[in-house]
Motif scaffolding. Sequence first.
Motif, short mmCIF file in Angstrom:
data_model
loop_
_atom_site.label_atom_id
_atom_site.label_comp_id
_atom_site.label_asym_id
_atom_site.label_seq_id
_atom_site.Cartn_x
_atom_site.Cartn_y
_atom_site.Cartn_z
N THR A 74 0.83 -1.20 0.00
CA THR A 74 0.00 0.00 0.00
C THR A 74 0.86 1.25 0.00
OG1 THR A 74 -1.66 -1.18 1.31
CG2 THR A 74 -1.85 1.22 1.22
N ARG A 75 0.52 2.20 -0.83
CA ARG A 75 1.22 3.49 -0.84
C ARG A 75 0.68 4.36 0.29
NH1 ARG A 75 0.04 8.39 -2.65
NH2 ARG A 75 -1.85 7.67 -3.72
N ALA A 76 1.58 5.00 1.01
CA ALA A 76 1.17 5.87 2.12
C ALA A 76 2.02 7.13 2.15
CB ALA A 76 1.28 5.12 3.45
N ASP A 77 1.45 8.18 2.72
CA ASP A 77 2.16 9.44 2.90
C ASP A 77 2.61 9.63 4.34
OD1 ASP A 77 1.60 10.47 0.17
OD2 ASP A 77 -0.47 10.47 0.89
N VAL A 78 1.79 9.13 5.28
CA VAL A 78 2.04 9.35 6.71
C VAL A 78 1.75 8.06 7.47
CG1 VAL A 78 1.32 10.63 8.77
CG2 VAL A 78 1.43 11.80 6.55
N VAL A 79 2.58 7.79 8.48
CA VAL A 79 2.31 6.70 9.42
C VAL A 79 2.17 7.30 10.81
CG1 VAL A 79 3.15 4.58 10.50
CG2 VAL A 79 3.58 4.99 8.07
N LEU A 80 1.04 7.03 11.46
CA LEU A 80 0.85 7.41 12.86
C LEU A 80 1.29 6.21 13.69
CD1 LEU A 80 -2.67 9.11 12.63
CD2 LEU A 80 -0.41 10.17 12.44
N TYR A 97 11.55 3.67 2.78
CA TYR A 97 10.53 4.57 2.23
C TYR A 97 10.79 5.99 2.75
CZ TYR A 97 8.34 -0.06 1.99
OH TYR A 97 8.09 -1.40 1.77
N PRO A 98 11.88 6.61 2.33
CA PRO A 98 12.30 7.89 2.92
C PRO A 98 11.32 9.03 2.71
CG PRO A 98 13.60 7.37 0.97
CD PRO A 98 12.81 6.14 1.29
N TRP A 99 10.39 8.90 1.79
CA TRP A 99 9.42 9.97 1.53
C TRP A 99 8.25 9.94 2.51
CZ3 TRP A 99 10.32 5.70 -1.46
CH2 TRP A 99 9.29 4.75 -1.53
N ILE A 100 8.09 8.85 3.26
CA ILE A 100 6.97 8.73 4.19
C ILE A 100 7.28 9.47 5.49
CG2 ILE A 100 5.63 7.12 5.61
CD1 ILE A 100 5.88 5.07 3.39
N LEU A 106 -4.28 17.01 13.14
CA LEU A 106 -4.37 17.44 11.75
C LEU A 106 -3.31 18.50 11.44
CD1 LEU A 106 -8.25 17.64 11.37
CD2 LEU A 106 -6.72 15.77 10.73
N ASP A 107 -3.04 19.36 12.40
CA ASP A 107 -1.98 20.36 12.22
C ASP A 107 -0.63 19.68 12.07
OD1 ASP A 107 -0.81 22.94 12.07
OD2 ASP A 107 -0.34 22.87 14.21
N ALA A 108 -0.38 18.65 12.89
CA ALA A 108 0.88 17.93 12.82
C ALA A 108 1.06 17.27 11.46
CB ALA A 108 0.94 16.87 13.92
N VAL A 109 0.00 16.66 10.94
CA VAL A 109 0.07 16.01 9.63
C VAL A 109 0.42 17.04 8.55
CG1 VAL A 109 -1.27 14.83 7.83
CG2 VAL A 109 -1.49 14.12 10.23
N GLN A 110 -0.24 18.18 8.59
CA GLN A 110 0.04 19.21 7.59
C GLN A 110 1.46 19.75 7.71
OE1 GLN A 110 -3.05 22.24 7.18
NE2 GLN A 110 -4.56 20.83 8.03
N GLN A 111 1.92 19.91 8.94
CA GLN A 111 3.27 20.44 9.15
C GLN A 111 4.34 19.49 8.62
OE1 GLN A 111 4.39 23.40 10.37
NE2 GLN A 111 2.28 24.15 10.46
N LEU A 161 4.03 17.13 6.37
CA LEU A 161 3.94 17.02 4.91
C LEU A 161 4.56 18.24 4.23
CD1 LEU A 161 0.38 15.50 4.44
CD2 LEU A 161 2.58 14.37 4.03
N ALA A 162 4.59 19.35 4.94
CA ALA A 162 5.21 20.57 4.41
C ALA A 162 6.72 20.58 4.63
CB ALA A 162 4.58 21.80 5.06
N GLY A 163 7.23 19.50 5.24
CA GLY A 163 8.67 19.39 5.42
C GLY A 163 9.18 19.85 6.77
N HIS A 164 8.26 20.13 7.71
CA HIS A 164 8.66 20.59 9.03
C HIS A 164 8.59 19.45 10.04
CE1 HIS A 164 8.35 24.53 7.27
NE2 HIS A 164 7.05 24.39 7.05
#
Length: 214
Positions: A49-55, A76-79, A115-120, A122-125
Motif C-alpha cells: 500500500t502506498r502511504a504518505d504518513v504513518v501514525l 521509504y524515505p518519503w513517508i 491534523l496540524d501535525a500532519v500538515q506540518q 507534509l510541508a517538510g517541518h
Amino acid sequence: MGKEVRIIVADDHRMVRKAWELLLGGRDEYRVVGQAANGAEVLQVLQETRADVVLMDLDMPVMNGIEATDRIRNCYPWIKVIALTMQKESAYIKRFFAAGASGFLTKNASEDELLDAVQQVLAGHRYLSREVSDVLSSSLLTPATDDSSHRLGGLSEREVEIVKLIASGYTTSQIADKLCVSIKTVESHRRNIFKKLDVKNVAQMISKSKERII
C-alpha cells in the motif's frame, strides 16, 4: 490541502486504531489506507500500500515503533512518521527523531493538533506536541551529529552504521535487507571500510573500532 493524504495507523490496541480511523475518515482529504498492530505489520502493509504518513505508537510487540521508523526511513524515505504515544520521556523523543521521525504527539492530542501535525510534516517541518514541548529544547529535535566517522578512519555515517551491524552479528544479506540496499552495495561499503581502517578481516575491523563506535 490539494491531494488526498494516505495514512497508516499503527497501535497494538484495536480500539485506538479504530478511533483514529473514524476521526480521520470523516474528512475528505484524509484516508486511512491500512492498520497495523506492531512495527512488523507496518512494513508488511507498506509493501502492498502506498502511504504518505504513518501514525506510530512506540510501545508495540514484535517490532517497536522506533525500530519500525528506522526501517521506514531506509526503505521509504518519503513517508512521514508521527508518534502517537503516551511516552513523554526525553530519551524516547530523542531516539524517535534520531530514527527518522517527523513529529511527536501524545495520545491526549486534540483532533486539531493531530491534523496540524500532519500538515506540518507534509510541508517538510518537524512537529512536537505542545504537551511535551517543555520536555525538550528545540535543539534536541535535531539529532546530535555523530562525529565517530571523523575519529575513525574518515568513515561515512552509513559505513559507521554497517560496522555496528556487522559487529552485532548481522550477515551481509541481513544488512542489505535492513538498509534496503543491494548485497553488492553492502559489499562495496565493506571493502571501503576495510581500506579506510587498514584491516584485512572482520575481526580486525571490530577490534579497531570497538572502543570508538561500537
